[in-house]
Write an enzyme that holds these catalytic residues in place. Sequence first.
Site, PDB file in Angstrom:
ATOM      1  N   CYS A 101       0.867  -1.310   0.224  1.00  0.00           N
ATOM      2  CA  CYS A 101       0.160  -0.064  -0.156  1.00  0.00           C
ATOM      3  C   CYS A 101       0.950   1.240  -0.026  1.00  0.00           C
ATOM      4  CB  CYS A 101      -0.933   0.148   1.262  1.00  0.00           C
ATOM      5  SG  CYS A 101      -2.457   0.980   0.783  1.00  0.00           S
ATOM      6  N   HIS A 199      -3.337  -5.571   2.291  1.00  0.00           N
ATOM      7  CA  HIS A 199      -3.211  -5.618   3.812  1.00  0.00           C
ATOM      8  C   HIS A 199      -3.707  -7.050   4.226  1.00  0.00           C
ATOM      9  CE1 HIS A 199      -1.832  -1.564   4.289  1.00  0.00           C
ATOM     10  NE2 HIS A 199      -2.930  -0.832   3.582  1.00  0.00           N
TER      11      HIS A 199
END
Length: 300
Positions: A101, A199
Amino acid sequence: MTSPATPLTLTLGHLYPDQLNLYGDRGNIVTLRRRCQQRGIKLRVVGLGIGDALAPDEYDMLFIGGGQDREQAPVSQDLYEIKGIGLWASIEDDMPVLAVCGGYQLLANYYRPANGPDMRGLGVFDAWTISKGPQQPRCIGDIAISWHGMTLVGFENHGGRTYLGTAKPLGKVLKGYGNNAEDSNEGAIYRNTYGTYLHGSLLPKNPHFADHLIELALQRKYGAGESLLTAQEEPPVLNGKTHIGITDAADLHVATAAPEVSTRLTPLDDSLEWEAHASQLERLGLHTEAVAALRIQKKG
Ligand code: GLN
């Protein structure tokens, strides 16, 4: 060649553990350490914060997690001014790197946050990220993507939309948003550097990807061609065998591996991991993929 008594060791550099640590990303470190430990491989983890130099020779793999815009700004500066050269040298020398990310965004060309100036990226991935702020909802939720004929599952939460230039995607979105919710690309790859929005944390429910990173690090450090199976008391950790496994040999940028040979790690009992993987696929309505995942679990 390692001597019989010397256990295999790897050193993982954890970049910006205090700044980029969102959504359980530290679970990736826990998973790598556990999967090494179960094979008698010693994994040493070293945190590299703002201002710390990155000496490529001291590490065998690197991890950089996700963060909010306000944490990414100082990281962007530190990457550019302090760690960039060492990180580039590691990447060009085929060190396995996982960037999640916010960390992924800062390895691309730039990140344009909703507020404030563009953040310079390292340009490892020819890609760029633009956050359109409140006009566009964040990309939040469970996600599943294809990867080498299998699946990767995770959770995403990002405002930025990433667009690939010449960078290859990590995989194609099966369910979820991915890079930008427009072109079904997710993540990016350059040599053995993997960027992703997954994630979760990513690795506990994707044991095949965790092992792929460990294999790359071992092969780069010890060589795939060499036999690591010296007469060790403890059970062997690597079975040298010809195989094109989850990673086509062509994708393995392993300096010493003979093109047709890669080494495999001793399989672990990943029943729990694959059940968790399959149940997330089921929740996303990906029944065929869930059955395929459970079949991998059965094969063991
Ligand atoms: N701040 C970045 C974004 O919102 C990255 C978020 C994250 O790392 N989860 O896109």
